[in-house]
Design a protein around this motif. Structure first.
Motif, PDB file in Angstrom:
ATOM      1  N   ASP A  26      30.428  45.832  42.723  1.00  0.00           N
ATOM      2  CA  ASP A  26      29.479  45.586  41.640  1.00  0.00           C
ATOM      3  C   ASP A  26      30.167  45.682  40.281  1.00  0.00           C
TER       4      ASP A  26
ATOM      5  N   ALA B 159      31.592  39.399  34.173  1.00  0.00           N
ATOM      6  CA  ALA B 159      30.538  38.822  33.342  1.00  0.00           C
ATOM      7  C   ALA B 159      30.740  39.115  31.865  1.00  0.00           C
ATOM      8  N   ARG B 160      31.497  40.159  31.563  1.00  0.00           N
ATOM      9  CA  ARG B 160      31.769  40.505  30.174  1.00  0.00           C
ATOM     10  C   ARG B 160      33.050  39.863  29.650  1.00  0.00           C
TER      11      ARG B 160
ATOM     12  N   ASP C 141      27.025  50.093  32.805  1.00  0.00           N
ATOM     13  CA  ASP C 141      27.009  49.010  31.822  1.00  0.00           C
ATOM     14  C   ASP C 141      27.331  49.536  30.430  1.00  0.00           C
TER      15      ASP C 141
ATOM     16  N   ARG D 155      32.038  42.489  39.433  1.00  0.00           N
ATOM     17  CA  ARG D 155      31.168  41.411  38.969  1.00  0.00           C
ATOM     18  C   ARG D 155      30.727  41.633  37.517  1.00  0.00           C
ATOM     19  N   ARG D 156      30.391  42.874  37.198  1.00  0.00           N
ATOM     20  CA  ARG D 156      29.906  43.158  35.855  1.00  0.00           C
ATOM     21  C   ARG D 156      31.021  43.068  34.816  1.00  0.00           C
TER      22      ARG D 156
END
Length: 507
Positions: free
Chosen positions: A166, A173-174, A126, A169-170
């Protein structure tokens, strides 16, 4: 410590270029060809990598000993912007294992260049995503080569599939544009339908497909390679998935080694515009590849030993781009360098044997490419097929090639008929007019409206289906006019129905 990413460039950048609405920023304009603009640059910023991919052409793992330092890298970005580069993709190895990768993103975006990374996504944390997004990163492409068991085995690290999904997806989301890159090898095809479901669910909007190529680690693991004759099954599958994905918001983007001029060519290249088609290897014409030590090639995948055009530590990227002989091969080549089937093919003068990386890595010489759908279909119509067998290992260096034998054999159970004799002189139909800069527009074909195959503009009768070209075009135009009229009528009818309802609601 000085933040070198914020030092202003003294290199004047070109004026912004407008591409047609609905086309990606890397879409090639006529002026890109004639003025020799390196529209899309793919830069291996480090060879450091945390995966152990069995098909890795660059044999990534440890960083090169002499990778460009930060100041050199930032200066290179400024010079690319001055040349007119519109899109920069940072790759590796793994791009984010280079400590200054955020500075490179920031500098690229400051120059107005669309910037993305291609990643295996192992440990794409992240924190790394947040820093990259803040710096202006616009896209993340994640490499996924099948369902979990196959992907983890090919990528050499257990759990790498889960990390890749994963990361998709992350990144989504950004607010980043998210895509998936899949290499098709011998085992991949049966995974593709379910893989498409999974990447759509994870948020991917684009899916780039390419064939695994016989370079580097893939030469050590030849069982990974798709056989040329298997295109007969794979290409219809890809076409089906293309249409299904399109209906679900996923655009399949085929790589430069998928095609060429088979029955699905009209859907691959033009984002719905069948005027666009494969028009030859773009290496050194509208594309540049950069190695981490500053070596410049026409395409990032080409063998360094054969196509290293120069190094930015020794001469400017402008001089390498415009004057190096190893850079200009794609601009100057013609059908005379083709051989084998490709030399007498109807599409020889526009296709130029497809992807240079694929053919030269496989056979040790560019100009004859068995990974061609048109070719596989033609051979199959005569009861023949092609397969490849390794005959020489590749050395241990990055981008090293071995050699494979190309075997033509009868399809089991099929009746074999002789291939027709073709005159090599008959396929050289499009001499290219060069600009003062040395660039030239690629030849342009048109679709036959009877069979959807591509033909040269001078054809009166389609050589593929024997239809009258003018008559088929007239019927197509009449049908298109009829469809437009039906749509217009339906629109008016719906408007007439909706207006009273809206008025009633508003009242």
């Amino acid at each position: 410590m000085t933040d070198t990413s914020r030092i202003e460039s003294t290199i004047p950048a070109r004026a912004p270029v407008s591409v047609p609405e609905g086309k990606p920023i890397r879409y090639r304009l006529e002026q890109d060809y004639t003025q020799l603009v390196p529209v899309h640059v793919v830069w291996e910023v480090t060879l450091a990598c945390n995966l152990k991919c069995q098909h890795c052409g660059s044999r990534a793992g440890r960083p090169r000993s002499d990778e460009l330092n930060t100041a050199e890298a930032l200066d290179l970005i400024d010079h690319l912007a001055a040349l007119g580069t519109r899109e920069l993709t940072l790759i590796g190895g793994e791009a984010y294992l280079r400590r200054d990768w955020i500075e490179l993103i920031r500098r690229s975006r400051a120059n107005g260049i669309r910037t993305a990374i291609q990643t295996g996504a192992r440990n794409l944390t992240d924190k790394r995503l947040d820093e990259a997004t803040e710096a202006g990163l616009q896209g993340v492409g994640v490499s996924i080569d099948g369902l979990p068991e196959l992907h983890d085995r090919v990528r050499g690290v257990p759990g790498s599939y889960d990390q890749a999904i994963d990361a998709l997806r992350r990144a989504k989301a950004r607010g980043l544009a998210v895509s998936v890159n899949t290499q098709i090898g011998a085992e991949t095809a049966e995974h593709l339908p379910e893989l498409m479901d999974r990447i759509i669910e994870a948020g991917a909007t684009h899916w780039q497909i390419q064939l695994t190529v016989a370079m580097g680690n893939a030469v050590d693991n030849p069982e990974l390679l798709l056989q040329p004759y298997q295109l007969l099954d794979v290409m219809p599958l890809l076409a089906r998935l293309y249409r299904e994905g399109e209906a679900r918001g996923l655009l399949m983007v085929v790589g430069n080694n998928i095609g060429y001029f088979g029955p699905y060519e009209h859907i691959w290249r033009g984002l719905g515009d069948d005027a666009d088609h494969w028009n030859g290897c773009s290496a050194g014409q509208t594309g540049i590849g950069i190695e981490a030590d500053g070596t410049i090639k026409g395409c990032p995948s080409l063998a360094t030993s054969l196509y290293a055009a120069g190094n930015v530590r020794e001469m400017s990227v402008e001089d390498i781009w415009r004057h190096s002989e190893r850079m200009s091969f794609g601009r100057l080549r013609d059908v005379e360098e083709l051989w084998g089937y490709c030399r007498t093919c109807y599409y020889a003068d526009v296709c130029r044997a497809g992807c240079t990386w694929t053919s030269e890595s496989l056979l040790g010489k560019r100009g004859n490419n068995p990974y061609c759908h048109h070719r596989a279909l033609d051979l199959a119509s005569h009861g023949l097929r092609e397969r490849v067998v390794k005959i020489r290992e590749a050395p241990p260096e990055s981008f090293a090639i071995g050699e494979f034998a190309l075997i033509t054999e009868a399809i089991p159970g099929a009746q074999v008929t002789p291939m027709p004799e073709r005159d090599p002189a008959a396929v050289h139909v499009a001499p290219r007019q060069r600009s003062a800069a040395g660039g030239a527009l690629p030849p342009s074909l048109k679709p036959c409206r009877s069979c959807a195959g591509y033909i040269w503009p001078h054809e009166l009768t389609c050589p593929h289906c024997q239809a009258d070209v003018a008559q088929a075009e007239a019927l197509h135009q009449a049908d298109a006019k009829r469809r437009r009229a039906l749509i217009e009528r339906a629109t008016h009818l719906l408007a007439g129905v909706m207006t009273p309802q809206l008025e009633a609601t508003n009242g």
